[in-house]
Design a protein around this motif. Structure first.
Motif, PDB file in Angstrom:
ATOM      1  N   LEU A  24       0.797  -1.106  -0.151  1.00  0.00           N
ATOM      2  CA  LEU A  24       0.020   0.056   0.077  1.00  0.00           C
ATOM      3  C   LEU A  24       0.808   1.317   0.133  1.00  0.00           C
ATOM      4  O   LEU A  24       0.468   2.215  -0.679  1.00  0.00           O
ATOM      5  N   ARG A  25       1.952   1.278   0.738  1.00  0.00           N
ATOM      6  CA  ARG A  25       2.776   2.370   0.720  1.00  0.00           C
ATOM      7  C   ARG A  25       3.501   2.463  -0.663  1.00  0.00           C
ATOM      8  O   ARG A  25       3.927   3.714  -0.825  1.00  0.00           O
ATOM      9  N   GLU A  27       1.867   1.582  -3.478  1.00  0.00           N
ATOM     10  CA  GLU A  27       1.189   1.631  -4.661  1.00  0.00           C
ATOM     11  C   GLU A  27       0.781   2.878  -5.373  1.00  0.00           C
ATOM     12  O   GLU A  27       0.451   3.030  -6.563  1.00  0.00           O
ATOM     13  N   HIS A  28       0.679   3.927  -4.555  1.00  0.00           N
ATOM     14  CA  HIS A  28       0.165   5.335  -5.207  1.00  0.00           C
ATOM     15  C   HIS A  28       1.126   5.892  -5.944  1.00  0.00           C
ATOM     16  O   HIS A  28       2.469   6.076  -5.481  1.00  0.00           O
ATOM     17  N   GLU A  47      -7.829   9.449  -4.027  1.00  0.00           N
ATOM     18  CA  GLU A  47      -7.167   7.969  -4.140  1.00  0.00           C
ATOM     19  C   GLU A  47      -6.110   7.934  -3.139  1.00  0.00           C
ATOM     20  O   GLU A  47      -6.101   6.754  -2.316  1.00  0.00           O
ATOM     21  N   ARG A  50      -7.614   7.528   0.271  1.00  0.00           N
ATOM     22  CA  ARG A  50      -8.219   6.046   0.429  1.00  0.00           C
ATOM     23  C   ARG A  50      -7.286   5.097   1.155  1.00  0.00           C
ATOM     24  O   ARG A  50      -7.212   4.181   1.923  1.00  0.00           O
ATOM     25  N   ASN A  51      -5.937   5.226   0.172  1.00  0.00           N
ATOM     26  CA  ASN A  51      -4.734   4.630   0.442  1.00  0.00           C
ATOM     27  C   ASN A  51      -4.305   4.751   1.763  1.00  0.00           C
ATOM     28  O   ASN A  51      -3.688   3.774   2.344  1.00  0.00           O
ATOM     29  N   GLU A  52      -4.258   5.882   2.096  1.00  0.00           N
ATOM     30  CA  GLU A  52      -3.662   6.320   3.559  1.00  0.00           C
ATOM     31  C   GLU A  52      -4.593   5.641   4.656  1.00  0.00           C
ATOM     32  O   GLU A  52      -4.107   5.224   5.607  1.00  0.00           O
TER      33      GLU A  52
END
Length: 136
Positions: A24-25, A27-28, A47, A50-52
């Motif tokens: 996740l860290r 991914e963006h 986005e 949401r990711n955070e």
């Protein structure tokens, strides 16, 4: 739950959460040094938010798993951290990292809901309603 089985499940959960956080860290695109187009700024922010939130949730779950592993190590795993009673086997199987029995967790959830209601607009007044019976 057999303590060696509990430890193994918790360690697997910890390892899965570690991988999830790493993914996740990374991914963006903005976290990898990318840039956003001006028109995409709002979508990217949403986005990223949401990711955070997903990262934060995984980190909180990992913290609970680490606390459960510490309880395994000190011999208190399977006992409620609030009342000391034994946590039922089905609850531990469903939620291996749970620190509380159902009654104590329910009390904690109720207190949290009450605090949330006190601190921020859970109940909004209905326009034109003065109390008593609702109009109409």
């Amino acid at each position: 739950m057999e303590i060696t089985v509990a430890r193994k499940r918790l360690e697997e959960m910890r390892d899965d959460l570690d991988r999830t956080v790493l993914v996740l860290r990374g991914e963006h695109p903005l976290s990898r040094g990318g840039t956003a187009e001006a028109g995409d700024a709002g979508a990217n922010l949403t986005e990223a938010d949401r990711n955070e939130a997903a990262v934060q949730s995984a980190v909180e779950h990992r913290t609970a798993v680490l606390a459960a592993l510490a309880r395994v190590d000190d011999g208190s795993y399977g006992r409620c951290v609030d009342c000391g009673h034994e946590i039922p086997e089905p609850r531990l199987e469903a939620r291996p990292a749970t620190p509380r029995c159902v009654p104590c967790q329910s009390k904690l959830d109720r207190r949290r809901r009450l605090r949330a209601g006190e601190s921020g607009g859970m109940c909004l007044p209905v326009r034109g309603f003065q109390g008593g019976r609702p109009p109409g």
